[in-house]
Scaffold this active site. Structure first.
Site, PDB file in Angstrom:
ATOM      1  CB  THR A 192      23.082  42.659  58.912  1.00  0.00           C
ATOM      2  OG1 THR A 192      22.764  41.320  58.521  1.00  0.00           O
ATOM      3  CG2 THR A 192      24.289  42.638  59.797  1.00  0.00           C
ATOM      4  CD  GLU A 337      27.735  42.163  59.093  1.00  0.00           C
ATOM      5  OE1 GLU A 337      27.768  43.406  59.132  1.00  0.00           O
ATOM      6  OE2 GLU A 337      27.013  41.510  58.311  1.00  0.00           O
ATOM      7  CE  LYS A 445      33.043  42.212  38.985  1.00  0.00           C
ATOM      8  NZ  LYS A 445      32.013  41.625  39.837  1.00  0.00           N
ATOM      9  CD1 TRP A 450      36.524  44.641  38.039  1.00  0.00           C
ATOM     10  CD2 TRP A 450      36.850  44.953  40.226  1.00  0.00           C
ATOM     11  NE1 TRP A 450      36.511  43.395  38.635  1.00  0.00           N
ATOM     12  CE2 TRP A 450      36.718  43.565  39.983  1.00  0.00           C
ATOM     13  CE3 TRP A 450      37.051  45.378  41.540  1.00  0.00           C
ATOM     14  CZ2 TRP A 450      36.784  42.602  41.008  1.00  0.00           C
ATOM     15  CZ3 TRP A 450      37.123  44.441  42.561  1.00  0.00           C
ATOM     16  CH2 TRP A 450      36.980  43.053  42.282  1.00  0.00           C
TER      17      TRP A 450
END
Lengths: 549, 549
Positions: A192, A337, A445, A450
């Site tokens: 990755t 993944e 934030k 959020w």
């Protein structure tokens, strides 16, 4: 008490054997990496699964002669093409591990992962020879380099122990019975390209590859059959081209490999020439293709569906494919993944009667899981949040083709209670459709709540004058963070800060309104072409918000 | 070296958990077995995967209280319905084995297999109560009978230890975490109704069931998605309704269970009422439906595809569905020993441009294998014959959802060199399409060559005056065997022996010409509705061929 079924392990060699035995004359067509002859001939290589299998066996015998055994890592630096396909099957078929290196990585990253993987052999496409030559002196475990070409195109090279691919094949016998072994044996290694730290290796198994290949071909996923002609634009060095070289062999679909030229014109020509019905790639590639087609007033004559993943598909792109070109968009999401497929945004029966806008709203989401993947969103305490389409949470996944740990244990145990944390923040609606609202580290934030940077970016790029946009959080004394838009204008477009901010009105809650707009010439990208917010945050670290906020 | 993927076993409980979590409100609709109330209400039961999962957990807890543990066999005598579906998942989910008994077997066969399987509990639909009561005194291992109804419909019964299904559910908690165990654990037991000898048990595993469910849902197989409404006419007591209760949960398709009435009118009504898009069953069922629709000039408004298997689909039926009704026929072949799916006759890309007749020629064959099944034809020495569409041979198969031996080792080791001999004689063409030309024991051996009884039967039933036909070999002093046609005329049809023989001219090689025709009122069938050539050969054992031959 065990069932009384034949105890056949799930092995990658079964895929190519199946394709040979039952789809022997289905074609594999490749745009060559070698320069074609003057009359243009030799630009295309064309053969069948049967021939691909025979050459894979010859290559496997050649590798055995070079001393390759089970668990050895064999690397590639290569485009999508028939020789890469043969390496996939020859290496995994022997029980060795194919390590596909992303040639877009920086040379020192290539060196790092080849050493970390302890690659014994590196296969190199002609166009990556300069990269390989640059990196080679630092590689500690490589015994041979194989240049993926024939004797006629074999270049002078500084690579030590350089071999010619076609010489290996020609000098080798195709008599080989693929060995049988535990299906959990490692088959493939992909690193990755994290935005921080060293790349980490994901190690797939034969079992995970076969299960993923079944699921990916389902009607609710990529919907691949023996009636399809599939062109993977997504590179074979990037999570195995989303598994298409496996799923296509599983169903006997014709495969078309585009080689190194992925511009709009090259792709459109190949689509038309080979009757491509389905293709798969990242939004950037499709943007290039759609722009080229618009400019030249072109149509698709065979294309039915495109899979769009790698990053969120802009809603306007879905409309353009479907409304202007009659090509169905399959919006998908996954990760290295996850082999990579996690969710696909295909409709359910309940949506078929809904109006077009409602259907688009479903398609804009990243989608619902395939059987084999489970997902949930959790709060900061790891508690599962409701699937109400509103609650945001960290997205966790699990299943038989999802990473349990990285190669050599790098980064420690990534799992949380048996689930893999994706690093994404998402909602899941009551119908099971997941929508990524942000990366965990990119979410803004503000005042304890959020704000999704991705939602704000999608609105910006929906403006006709904007090519690309990124939204990042800027430190704010009162609110902690506030969003700003960093945007690239279309050439010649005259849009102002105020016009772009006005464009947000009515589309978002007032407290989500970006505090500022910065127009730039270009945005920074990672080696795999993704927007690098890490780099962007670096560029804007001293940025000061306007006084008014 | 093993891959680093999450080590989740493939378990049947994952299917229902997946359907609950990600397709929770998809419907399962059942025609009730109970008599509806006078106003017609209560004829249909309707709920969701989420509720089915909750009730499966309650049933599993009830079974645990009754002492059911891993490997215990739990039998059913039941139609396709929601309670049967819950038993599938509750029993397998616990690690016990569901044994679906075919209620069309003769009572002494039912008794034989229940004793052979050592069933501990038998679930019985109301309509099979008389059968269960008749058989019960002979059953040695059964501790409880559960009548699949509610308290209001609970009948008086002579069954010992009879329980009411809904009482079990009501008295039970839905809190249960499905246990995790080895995926090779036995999950389901089905007995084959061989035409000779005692039935033999085929024991599926969780692994074989899940792999089969993936493959069966593929676009080249039954093509099932979350946009489908699937009505399995094929019984859940017959090879798990061809795996549809599993594949539908895997993709989240709406399921419609038809209960006990499988006549044309009942099916057509349910198709229209529930918007069925796909159905699956044997040719006999479709014949009834097509005749009913023709008689009443009816159309399908939602049906897109029918899967036809169990015995060869008459070519005229494929045409009728496709040409008259616009419904695609998916001609499939399999066996109880194959879970059951082996081949499906879906087209390849190369056939799409072909004319309709060429496409029909492909569809008339039994089809090509799905990945997971390999097949070959062999001569009497076991040597593989060419896939040229001409050579006949014994058909052998292998793969992870194919039988390796029968329950308790009955009949010894069936495999030959690791392959399962199907008992069919077939050709395989260069495109991989298999066509059954006969059963190994039915093929007619004339002058050292083989004549396909099935080919001759297909021609006979293509004649408009013939309803059903069987071709068997009759001893012949010179040629060893010669074929005769035993046929059932349409009511009122006046076809003669000579007219039927004339109908063969030009359609077959001269030496294949049947030596005689016998018209009969009806042909003998097995308990599962298949033509019994064994019985027919018995009826014709003293038959003498006409002098001329």
């Amino acid at each position: 008490m065990q069932g009384l079924m034949i105890g056949a392990p799930l092995l990658i060699s079964d895929l190519i054997r199946h394709a040979d035995r039952h789809h022997g004359d289905a074609e594999i067509v490749s745009k060559r990496v070698e320069v074609p002859t003057k009359d243009g001939s030799g630009a295309i290589h064309r053969y069948t699964y049967r021939e691909a299998h025979a050459r894979s066996r010859r290559l496997a015998n050649a590798l055995k002669k070079l001393g390759v055994g089970a668990t050895d890592r064999i690397a590639t630096l290569a485009w999508n093409g028939y020789r890469h396909f043969e390496i996939y099957y020859a290496v995994a078929g022997l029980g060795a591990v194919i390590h596909t290196i992303n040639p877009r990585l920086f040379p020192d990253q290539v060196g790092y992962i080849a050493n970390h993987a302890e690659d014994r052999i590196v296969f190199v496409d002609l166009s990556f020879l300069p990269l390989a030559e640059k990196v080679a002196p630092a590689l500690k475990t490589v015994q041979h380099y194989v240049v993926m070409t024939d004797r006629a195109h074999m270049p002078q090279t500084s690579l030590p122990n350089a071999l010619c691919f076609e010489d290996l094949i020609e000098g080798s016998d195709d008599r080989l019975v693929w060995p049988e072994f535990d299906e959990k044996t490692a088959s493939c290694l992909c690193y990755t390209s994290g935005t921080t730290g060293n790349p980490k290796g994901v190690l797939y198994s034969h079992r995970s590859t076969i299960l993923h290949a079944y699921a990916a071909a389902l009607p609710d996923a990529l919907n691949v059959s023996a009636r399809d002609v599939v062109l993977p634009v997504v590179p074979m060095f990037h999570v195995n081209a989303w598994g298409l070289p496996y799923s296509c062999a599983l169903v006997g679909a014709k495969l078309v490999f585009p080689g190194q030229h992925l511009d709009g014109r090259s792709l459109h020509e190949l689509f038309e020439q080979e009757g491509v019905t389905m293709s798969a790639g990242v939004p950037t590639v499709w943007l290039g293709l759609l722009n080229y087609m618009k400019e030249h007033k072109l149509r698709f004559s065979s294309l039915k569906a495109v899979v769009i993943g790698g990053s969120a598909c802009p809603p306007a792109m879905i409309r353009s494919f479907q409304d202007e070109h009659g090509v169905q968009v399959i919006h998908a999401w996954g990760m290295t993944e996850m082999s990579p497929l996690g969710t696909v945004s295909t409709l359910k029966g309940k949506h078929l009667g809904a109006d077009k806008e409602a259907q688009y709203a479903v398609q804009n989401k990243q989608g619902r899981v395939l059987f084999g993947v489970d997902m949930k969103i959790v709060d900061s305490d790891g508690k599962e949040l409701p699937n109400d389409g509103k609650a945001f949470g960290d997205l966790h996944v699990k299943g038989p083709w999802i990473t349990t740990s990285y190669f050599k244990g790098e980064g420690g145990d990534p799992l949380r209670d048996g689930w893999f944390p994706t690093g994404d923040v998402a909602t899941i609606d009551p119908d099971g459709y997941m929508q990524i609202t942000d990366r965990s580290k990119d979410v803004i934030k503000s005042g304890g709540e959020w704000i999704s940077s991705i939602d704000l970016e999608n609105i910006a790029v929906a403006h006709p004058d904007i090519v690309e946009a990124a939204v990042i959080g800027i430190r704010h004394p009162k609110w902690d963070e506030r969003p700003i838009v960093v945007a690239v204008k279309k050439p010649g477009a005259g849009i102002t800060r105020e016009e772009l901010l006005k464009f947000y009105e009515g589309k978002i809650a007032k407290w989500w309104m970006p505090d500022d707009v910065a127009f730039v010439e270009q945005l920074p990208h990672t080696a795999t072409g993704k927007l690098s917010k890490l780099a962007l945050r670096g560029e804007f670290k001293d940025y000061r918000l306007p006084e008014s906020t």
